[in-house]
Scaffold this motif. Structure first.
Motif, PDB file in Angstrom:
ATOM      1  N   ALA A 271       0.944   6.661  -6.731  1.00 21.70           N
ATOM      2  CA  ALA A 271      -0.250   7.455  -7.018  1.00 21.70           C
ATOM      3  C   ALA A 271       0.026   8.944  -6.825  1.00 21.70           C
ATOM      4  N   LYS A 272       0.783   9.286  -5.796  1.00 17.74           N
ATOM      5  CA  LYS A 272       1.137  10.689  -5.575  1.00 17.74           C
ATOM      6  C   LYS A 272       1.953  11.220  -6.745  1.00 17.74           C
ATOM      7  N   ALA A 273       2.937  10.449  -7.189  1.00 25.84           N
ATOM      8  CA  ALA A 273       3.778  10.882  -8.307  1.00 25.84           C
ATOM      9  C   ALA A 273       2.949  11.081  -9.573  1.00 25.84           C
ATOM     10  N   MET A 274       1.997  10.182  -9.812  1.00 25.32           N
ATOM     11  CA  MET A 274       1.131  10.307 -10.979  1.00 25.32           C
ATOM     12  C   MET A 274       0.245  11.548 -10.873  1.00 25.32           C
ATOM     13  N   SER A 275      -0.268  11.810  -9.676  1.00 21.64           N
ATOM     14  CA  SER A 275      -1.131  12.969  -9.479  1.00 21.64           C
ATOM     15  C   SER A 275      -0.365  14.268  -9.683  1.00 21.64           C
ATOM     16  N   VAL A 276       0.855  14.331  -9.144  1.00 28.47           N
ATOM     17  CA  VAL A 276       1.694  15.524  -9.331  1.00 28.47           C
ATOM     18  C   VAL A 276       2.008  15.738 -10.804  1.00 28.47           C
ATOM     19  N   ALA A 277       2.364  14.646 -11.501  1.00 27.69           N
ATOM     20  CA  ALA A 277       2.678  14.759 -12.925  1.00 27.69           C
ATOM     21  C   ALA A 277       1.466  15.238 -13.710  1.00 27.69           C
TER      22      ALA A 277
ATOM     23  N   SER B  35       0.833  -1.207   0.000  1.00 28.90           N
ATOM     24  CA  SER B  35       0.000   0.000   0.000  1.00 28.90           C
ATOM     25  C   SER B  35       0.866   1.253   0.000  1.00 28.90           C
ATOM     26  N   GLY B  36       2.015   1.192   0.679  1.00 30.86           N
ATOM     27  CA  GLY B  36       2.932   2.324   0.673  1.00 30.86           C
ATOM     28  C   GLY B  36       3.496   2.608  -0.714  1.00 30.86           C
ATOM     29  N   ARG B  37       3.849   1.540  -1.435  1.00 34.21           N
ATOM     30  CA  ARG B  37       4.372   1.710  -2.788  1.00 34.21           C
ATOM     31  C   ARG B  37       3.296   2.243  -3.726  1.00 34.21           C
ATOM     32  N   ILE B  38       2.056   1.763  -3.559  1.00 32.33           N
ATOM     33  CA  ILE B  38       0.952   2.261  -4.384  1.00 32.33           C
ATOM     34  C   ILE B  38       0.706   3.733  -4.076  1.00 32.33           C
ATOM     35  N   ARG B  39       0.749   4.081  -2.800  1.00 32.93           N
ATOM     36  CA  ARG B  39       0.513   5.470  -2.403  1.00 32.93           C
ATOM     37  C   ARG B  39       1.568   6.395  -3.003  1.00 32.93           C
TER      38      ARG B  39
ATOM     39  N   GLU C 194      -6.891  13.471  -3.094  1.00 27.73           N
ATOM     40  CA  GLU C 194      -6.372  14.048  -4.324  1.00 27.73           C
ATOM     41  C   GLU C 194      -5.720  13.014  -5.240  1.00 27.73           C
ATOM     42  N   TYR C 195      -5.388  11.851  -4.727  1.00 32.78           N
ATOM     43  CA  TYR C 195      -4.790  10.827  -5.591  1.00 32.78           C
ATOM     44  C   TYR C 195      -5.565   9.507  -5.521  1.00 32.78           C
ATOM     45  N   THR C 196      -6.840   9.589  -5.173  1.00 27.65           N
ATOM     46  CA  THR C 196      -7.672   8.386  -5.103  1.00 27.65           C
ATOM     47  C   THR C 196      -7.803   7.708  -6.453  1.00 27.65           C
TER      48      THR C 196
END
Length: 532
Positions: free
Chosen positions: A20-26, A13-17, A43-45
């Protein structure tokens, strides 16, 4: 909140989180929005859901030669097909490059259904296919199409099932892999079987060398000691790494020959503290053995190519390369026949069996073509081998069926499957008896294998195999014409065996993937051989 509900593994779950954050920022940066990198979970759901979708539903995409192209996520008609360790369906990919076009791989909208064929349940080789159309943008096809096909009779209302893992692994490894990758424990019929199914017993069977009561063990105790099995797997993976990562096939096959041939020590601690030392070897049908055969066949083939690349005219290099080619052919044949033996009790293994028999046929025919045969003729020039000079097999209908393209022309396809398989095994058993000593003449683990087609010899104590030898070619032949006749006969039998293996592999492929798929590439090359 999404991750807490759908993932119970903190590390995952940590790796997914983080992803997901990196994808949302990009995504924010792409549309010109500023972000300080601190995002709330809301914001990254969407990105987290997408990553979870890929992890649980993505499938590795291969081209027609088995090379990985990447991963793909398909619509619900495929993504929602569940797993079984005894599946009733298999899938393949159809790419634009299969027909000579250029494969367009891109992210694209989901396909629209243009028809969904049912799966017939009458036979093992039902010709109907369940498939999704390729996504189309404009006039160009985007990405590979996936085709799902029945392997067994599927009754009305019965669930269609595929496999998510390698079926040539025992239950404990399959369960571990499925839990790790897909977060579930398999409860299929094969996994629930009590006692353990024959195939799973074979895949974890251990040969005990120093017990008076029996020379077999179920392997359960060995799997109970994780250290023992981890050591065996580490040895296998270490050898494979030498081959794939460090481009050192010689080191690979040396390590694997030792792994298969040597005695291993298992220390059993009794309740009174006494240590009991048990000597054991891997069963010839153990899953580590099967993976070793597969790797050895490839490593010896690469070693052959490397030697010939150094100096193809050197007699020394030709002789060594020929030895490598023999071993590659022998391990390919052993792997195919071992899988065929297991196929008798688990028909979903028809997919790897098809691939292994095809590879065995191609490897044997490559050996027949070797220019090194002249080195064994005592100075006489054998010359170019003529396939047309070989008398075709008159004991089975494989060649006739192949030439007429009638692998599935009878009403009862189960009966045809049994008939073709019986004819094939009878023929290859007869031919293999004439060439096996020649293939294993250079020694190593292969000397242990008394018959690669019939595995009844496994029940004999392994100690009786240790010093088994067979006369080499120089002891069987004289000189001049006698040697030439001996080697000419060997080549004919190797050719016949290779043709049988290749055609049977095509036959199995026609069951797995339809006649059209099976008769597009391998058959064209085989036809050119037979017509030379």
């Amino acid at each position: 909140m999404f991750l807490e509900e759908h993932c119970d593994d903190d590390e995952l779950s940590g790796r997914i989180r983080d992803g997901a954050k990196a994808m949302s920022v990009a995504r924010s940066m792409r549309v010109g929005l500023e972000t300080n990198g601190e995002l709330s979970s809301e914001e990254y759901t969407v990105e987290a859901a997408v990553l979870c979708l890929v992890l649980t539903n993505a499938v590795e995409v291969h081209d027609k030669d088995g090379r990985s192209l990447g991963v793909g996520v398909y619509d619900v008609a495929f993504s929602w097909v569940n797993h079984s360790c005894s599946p009733n369906a298999s899938y393949r990919f159809c790419t634009a490059s299969d027909s000579g076009g250029v494969l367009e791989c891109r992210i694209c909208p989901a396909a629209t259904e243009t028809g969904l064929g049912g799966i017939e349940s009458e036979s093992i080789s039902s010709n109907s296919e369940l498939q999704k159309s390729m996504p189309v943008i404009g006039s160009e096809a985007c990405g590979p199409r996936i085709i799902l096909r029945s392997l067994k009779g599927i009754q009305k209302s019965e669930e269609v099932l595929i496999t998510y893992t390698d079926l040539l692994q025992p239950k404990v490894i399959r369960q571990s892999e499925l839990r790790s990758k897909y977060r579930f424990s398999c409860c299929c019929k094969r996994c629930r079987a009590v006692p353990t199914t024959y195939i799973d017993r074979c895949l974890q069977e251990i040969l005990i060398l120093n017990l008076n009561c029996s020379n077999m063990a179920s392997g359960d105790n060995f799997y109970g000691d994780n250290h023992v099995m981890e050591k065996l797997m580490d040895c296998l993976n270490d050898a494979i790494d030498d081959f794939l990562s460090f481009n050192n096939p010689k080191s690979c096959w040396e390590k694997l020959e030792i792994l298969l041939s040597q005695d291993h020590v298992y220390v059993l601690l009794k309740p009174n503290g006494e240590k009991l030392y048990q000597l054991f070897r891997l069963h010839p049908l153990h899953h580590v053995s099967l993976h070793a055969y597969m790797t050895l066949a490839s490593a010896y083939k690469v070693s052959e190519s490397d030697l010939l690349a150094l100096d193809p005219r050197s007699d020394k290099h030709q002789t060594e390369a020929f030895s490598m080619s023999r071993k590659s052919a022998a391990y390919s044949l052993l792997l195919a026949s071992a899988t065929q033996h297991l196929l008798e009790c688990e028909c979903s293994l028809i997919v790897p069996a098809s691939n292994f028999w095809t590879t065995a046929g191609e490897t044997l025919l490559s050996l027949v073509r070797s220019s090194a045969w002249n080195l064994f003729s005592r100075g006489r020039q054998i010359g170019e081998f003529s396939f047309l000079s070989c008398q075709m097999c008159g004991k089975c209908t494989l060649l006739d069926r192949f030439r007429d393209k009638k692998f599935t022309d009878c009403r009862d396809e189960n009966a045809e499957f049994a008939e073709v398989t019986s004819q094939f095994l009878n023929c290859v058993t007869d031919i293999t008896a004439k060439i096996w000593d020649f293939l294993v003449e250079d020694g190593g683990y292969l000397k242990v294998v008394k018959d690669p087609i019939n595995f009844r010899w496994i029940g004999i104590s392994m100690s009786s195999f240790t010093h088994a030898t067979s006369p080499n070619a120089s002891e069987k032949t004289g000189s001049g014409l006698e040697a030439e006749n001996y080697y000419s006969e060997l080549r004919v039998n190797l050719f016949l065996l290779g043709i049988h293996c290749l055609i049977y592999g095509v036959f199995l492929s026609s069951v797995c993937y339809s006649r059209h798929h099976a008769l597009t590439s391998k058959v064209e090359s085989l036809e050119s051989i037979l017509n030379d």
